[in-house]
Design an enzyme around this catalytic site. Structure first.
Site, PDB file in Angstrom:
ATOM      1  N   GLU A  21       0.827  -1.173  -0.037  1.00 46.93           N
ATOM      2  CA  GLU A  21      -0.111   0.035  -0.110  1.00 46.93           C
ATOM      3  C   GLU A  21       0.959   1.289  -0.031  1.00 46.93           C
ATOM      4  O   GLU A  21       1.832   1.336   0.760  1.00 46.93           O
ATOM      5  CB  GLU A  21      -0.891   0.159   1.186  1.00 46.93           C
ATOM      6  CG  GLU A  21      -1.733   1.135   1.334  1.00 46.93           C
ATOM      7  CD  GLU A  21      -2.969   1.144   2.314  1.00 46.93           C
ATOM      8  OE1 GLU A  21      -3.824   0.244   2.394  1.00 46.93           O
ATOM      9  OE2 GLU A  21      -3.024   2.036   3.166  1.00 46.93           O
ATOM     10  N   TYR A  22       0.421   2.360  -0.826  1.00 50.77           N
ATOM     11  CA  TYR A  22       1.067   3.583  -0.873  1.00 50.77           C
ATOM     12  C   TYR A  22       0.152   4.725  -0.805  1.00 50.77           C
ATOM     13  O   TYR A  22      -0.902   4.396  -0.623  1.00 50.77           O
ATOM     14  CB  TYR A  22       1.712   3.661  -2.338  1.00 50.77           C
ATOM     15  CG  TYR A  22       2.674   2.450  -2.515  1.00 50.77           C
ATOM     16  CD1 TYR A  22       3.816   2.665  -2.339  1.00 50.77           C
ATOM     17  CD2 TYR A  22       2.063   1.462  -3.271  1.00 50.77           C
ATOM     18  CE1 TYR A  22       4.900   1.686  -2.500  1.00 50.77           C
ATOM     19  CE2 TYR A  22       3.052   0.394  -3.652  1.00 50.77           C
ATOM     20  CZ  TYR A  22       4.340   0.356  -3.332  1.00 50.77           C
ATOM     21  OH  TYR A  22       5.104  -0.727  -3.668  1.00 50.77           O
ATOM     22  N   PHE A  23       0.857   5.835  -0.311  1.00 52.90           N
ATOM     23  CA  PHE A  23       0.051   7.171  -0.204  1.00 52.90           C
ATOM     24  C   PHE A  23       0.382   8.138  -1.238  1.00 52.90           C
ATOM     25  O   PHE A  23       1.699   8.055  -1.788  1.00 52.90           O
ATOM     26  CB  PHE A  23      -0.327   7.716   1.272  1.00 52.90           C
ATOM     27  CG  PHE A  23       1.262   8.226   1.681  1.00 52.90           C
ATOM     28  CD1 PHE A  23       1.498   9.353   1.418  1.00 52.90           C
ATOM     29  CD2 PHE A  23       2.011   7.514   2.269  1.00 52.90           C
ATOM     30  CE1 PHE A  23       2.863   9.850   1.843  1.00 52.90           C
ATOM     31  CE2 PHE A  23       3.393   7.913   2.821  1.00 52.90           C
ATOM     32  CZ  PHE A  23       3.672   9.187   2.640  1.00 52.90           C
ATOM     33  N   TRP A  53      -6.557   7.508  -0.686  1.00 54.84           N
ATOM     34  CA  TRP A  53      -7.323   8.672  -1.303  1.00 54.84           C
ATOM     35  C   TRP A  53      -6.929   9.812  -0.618  1.00 54.84           C
ATOM     36  O   TRP A  53      -6.898  10.974  -1.079  1.00 54.84           O
ATOM     37  CB  TRP A  53      -8.682   8.395  -0.849  1.00 54.84           C
ATOM     38  CG  TRP A  53      -9.803   9.458  -1.636  1.00 54.84           C
ATOM     39  CD1 TRP A  53     -10.491  10.463  -0.926  1.00 54.84           C
ATOM     40  CD2 TRP A  53      -9.984   9.433  -3.090  1.00 54.84           C
ATOM     41  NE1 TRP A  53     -11.190  11.127  -2.000  1.00 54.84           N
ATOM     42  CE2 TRP A  53     -10.939  10.466  -3.362  1.00 54.84           C
ATOM     43  CE3 TRP A  53      -9.655   8.747  -4.031  1.00 54.84           C
ATOM     44  CZ2 TRP A  53     -11.393  10.768  -4.326  1.00 54.84           C
ATOM     45  CZ3 TRP A  53      -9.919   9.359  -5.549  1.00 54.84           C
ATOM     46  CH2 TRP A  53     -11.087  10.237  -5.652  1.00 54.84           C
ATOM     47  N   GLY A 112     -13.640   7.221   5.348  1.00 56.95           N
ATOM     48  CA  GLY A 112     -12.621   8.202   5.519  1.00 56.95           C
ATOM     49  C   GLY A 112     -12.519   8.934   6.798  1.00 56.95           C
ATOM     50  O   GLY A 112     -13.321   8.937   7.623  1.00 56.95           O
ATOM     51  N   TYR A 153     -11.465  -3.925  11.699  1.00 58.59           N
ATOM     52  CA  TYR A 153     -10.884  -3.484  12.752  1.00 58.59           C
ATOM     53  C   TYR A 153     -10.542  -4.570  13.933  1.00 58.59           C
ATOM     54  O   TYR A 153     -11.678  -4.690  14.683  1.00 58.59           O
ATOM     55  CB  TYR A 153     -11.509  -2.299  13.410  1.00 58.59           C
ATOM     56  CG  TYR A 153     -11.481  -1.021  12.056  1.00 58.59           C
ATOM     57  CD1 TYR A 153     -10.637  -0.196  12.228  1.00 58.59           C
ATOM     58  CD2 TYR A 153     -12.596  -0.974  11.261  1.00 58.59           C
ATOM     59  CE1 TYR A 153     -10.713   0.919  11.317  1.00 58.59           C
ATOM     60  CE2 TYR A 153     -12.657  -0.017  10.349  1.00 58.59           C
ATOM     61  CZ  TYR A 153     -11.640   0.900  10.267  1.00 58.59           C
ATOM     62  OH  TYR A 153     -11.502   1.769   9.382  1.00 58.59           O
ATOM     63  N   LYS A 182     -21.467  -4.672   5.412  1.00 50.76           N
ATOM     64  CA  LYS A 182     -20.476  -4.358   4.300  1.00 50.76           C
ATOM     65  C   LYS A 182     -20.330  -5.411   3.069  1.00 50.76           C
ATOM     66  O   LYS A 182     -20.551  -5.436   2.209  1.00 50.76           O
ATOM     67  CB  LYS A 182     -19.392  -3.685   4.558  1.00 50.76           C
ATOM     68  CG  LYS A 182     -19.485  -2.261   5.630  1.00 50.76           C
ATOM     69  CD  LYS A 182     -18.231  -1.717   5.573  1.00 50.76           C
ATOM     70  CE  LYS A 182     -17.320  -2.265   6.477  1.00 50.76           C
ATOM     71  NZ  LYS A 182     -16.148  -1.576   7.039  1.00 50.76           N
TER      72      LYS A 182
END
Length: 596
Positions: A21-23, A53, A112, A153, A182
């Site tokens: 994962e990257y930002f 995001w 978010g 979580y 979900k």
């Protein structure tokens, strides 16, 4: 392809997998740095990568751009995060339509975080207030097109972590019930928030199964990289940190290298426990850094950076280039430029290059491809340090190529990755001699004759096969060197060549419409595959790009009107670009023609 299908295929095969994962960085320089790191890390073979995001939806456009390039230029199955923060339905529709247009098929649907400066999340007018509604909306608007991931979580969502034990137990089970909603609404798999107690994650998975959640659940692994970053993240997420970790970090908190080393050790121990417990794969939160995530995967044996399997000699684009199996060799060191130039093709060569070579190549106006080393002061300084503050003449230029072959510098305008390909170790001495003699090489490969396809250095295509290559070299040379060289090449019956200058004058012993396979493989139960070719039509397109790089990448490092810039302009205007193949891959000796 949907990530959940890739995950399930790995599980069915009993293959342990990993993902990164990257930002999105906030500056153009940061984005370029991420792309360089991403290029290296994608080569390790992650099942997928994802891009966040951004806090408060602040980097939405950057995320869209990075996600598109991850999928189509860096050739990795990409999942884009999509949040409800500051996103009215119109903005969500735009984002979903854009990623779908780009060929992305995977979304991580999240509520978010609150926008910067706000303590609590607030639903905006015309938007959604939770991930459940976002999942429902994606399914309603796009049916089954997208694979959808959601967050889980193990310690409950931070907004509902409280000190009261009874209330905390209720909150935890309420969060699981919401997670099941979900999944029932159409989500395909779960990636968890960071944790540092393996037993907590395993209990979370067991509890999910107990209420009917059967989809894949991936542990989110956050390596400890810096003391301050670890403290901020665990405080923000209200993560339960074992006392042993806290004590160990307090003792070394002022030693950055010690903290990194501890983070790799701790992360590896945690991942080993997860894998021993039957977890099928690991999702690594990289924080846009390579060392810790890769170090953990190497330590637990999930990744061997010296033996990364390849389905083809070049990296395939997932989803958007169906069936592509052949490319010209000329862009071997600039694969992203090739992908960019062929983005608009309706179909791609499959099986044989001649099947699909009519579409026109696009142009390269993006600075990422033609001004990469001149795009910032920092990059210009690094390039000048490598290629010379001043150039007195062609000998200084040739010295740069010699130093590149020796490994003393790691960048050239004609290479997107740093350093020579590992396979050139077989011909390194010959390349050094060629460059010292004024033949400035930008592409090459050694001859191979029946090397096992599982070979760590040269193998591709899966196990049980054999791979072959014709010796190939491509270089610039001065006009006065060309005719004596062509006389020698014409006297070697196994040699084919193409020579062209910037004006488009051509000298060649190939037929105009001929295609020469220079790499091929033989595999059990399959047709012969020939993924790399030489053809005159593509070479004429490539030559424009190759000659332009003398000025756009190198020449712009120097003042307009300077002697250094003029040296490079003279080379670009008068030298020749030459492609040479020795078609005798068994007994041929390409470099003998050059007197080496």
């Amino acid at each position: 392809m949907k990530i959940v299908d890739k995950i399930n295929a790995n599980i069915q095969e009993g293959k342990t997998f990993f993902s990164f994962e990257y930002f999105p960085p906030r500056t153009e320089e940061g984005v370029e740095n991420l792309f360089e790191r991403l290029d290296r890390m994608v080569a390790y073979g992650p099942t997928f990568c994802d891009i966040t995001w951004g806090a408060g939806g602040s980097t939405a456009d950057v995320t869209l751009g990075i996600a598109t390039k991850m999928q189509n230029l860096f050739c990795v199955e990409t999942m884009m995060h999509l949040t409800c923060t500051n996103m009215p339905v119109e903005a969500l529709d735009n984002a979903l339509n854009e990623v779908r247009k780009a060929g992305l098929q995977n979304i991580l649907a999240l509520r978010g975080d609150p926008p910067k400066g706000q303590e609590e999340f607030k639903q905006i007018e015309g938007g959604f207030g939770n991930a459940l509604d976002l999942v429902k909306y994606i399914r309603e608007k796009h049916g089954d097109y997208f694979g959808i991931g959601v967050a889980g979580y193990p310690e409950a969502h931070p907004d509902f972590i409280v000190d009261d034990e009874q209330q905390m137990k209720k909150n935890y089970w309420d969060s699981l019930a919401y997670l099941k909603e979900k999944i029932d609404a159409g989500a395909d798999f779960i990636i968890t928030q960071l944790f540092y107690r393996v037993e907590r994650f395993l209990q979370f998975v067991e509890d999910c199964r107990s209420i009917g959640i059967t989809c894949p659940i991936l542990p989110g692994v956050m390596p400890i990289m810096t003391y301050g970053g670890f403290k901020r993240m665990t405080t923000f997420c209200k993560t339960d940190v074992p006392q042993a970790i806290t004590d160990a970090l307090e003792a070394i908190k002022d030693n950055d290298e010690a903290v990194k080393a501890f983070g790799i050790q701790q992360g590896a121990e945690m991942c080993k426990q997860l894998l021993d417990a039957g977890v099928p794969g690991l999702h690594m939160y990289t924080l846009n850094l390579e060392r810790s995530a890769v170090g953990i995967l190497e330590t637990v044996g999930v990744l061997d950076t010296s033996r990364v399997p390849r389905s083809l000699p070049w990296r395939q684009v997932p989803s958007t280039r169906p069936g592509e199996s052949v490319r010209p060799i000329f862009w071997s060191n600039r694969p992203k430029a090739y992908l960019h130039r062929t983005l608009d093709w309706d179909s791609f060569p499959s099986g044989r290059w001649g099947n699909s070579r009519s579409p026109a190549y696009g142009t390269l106006s993006d600075y990422q491809f033609m001004r990469r080393h001149a795009s910032s002061d920092k990059r210009r300084d690094a390039a000048r340090a490598a290629w010379g503050a001043e150039l007195a003449g062609p000998d200084d230029v040739a010295d740069v190529f010699v130093r590149y072959c020796k490994g003393e510098i790691t960048m050239l305008p004609w290479a997107e990755l740093e350093g020579l390909h590992s396979e050139t170790s077989l011909i390194k001495e010959q390349l050094l001699a060629l460059n010292a003699a004024g033949y400035l090489t930008i592409n090459s490969q050694p001859a191979l004759n029946g090397v096992p396809s599982s070979d760590a250095q040269f193998g591709w295509g899966g196990s049980g096969g054999y791979v072959y290559q014709k010796a190939y070299v491509e270089f610039f040379c001065a006009a006065e060197k060309l005719q004596p060289l062509l006389d020698k090449l014409d006297g070697a019956p196994s040699i084919t060549y193409i020579a062209v200058n910037a004006r488009g004058d051509v000298r060649s012993n190939m037929k105009e419409d001929s295609v020469n396979a220079v790499t091929w493989g033989v595999f059990p139960g399959r047709e012969i595959e020939q993924p790399t070719v030489v053809d005159l039509v593509s070479f004429m397109v490539w030559k424009d790009e190759a000659f332009e790089l003398w000025g756009s990448e190198w020449g712009t490092l120097y003042e307009e009107g300077s002697s250094s810039r003029q040296v490079l302009a003279d080379i670009a205007g008068s030298w020749w670009l030459v492609s040479v193949v020795d078609n005798d891959h068994v007994k041929g000796n390409l470099f003998e023609v050059f007197g080496l």
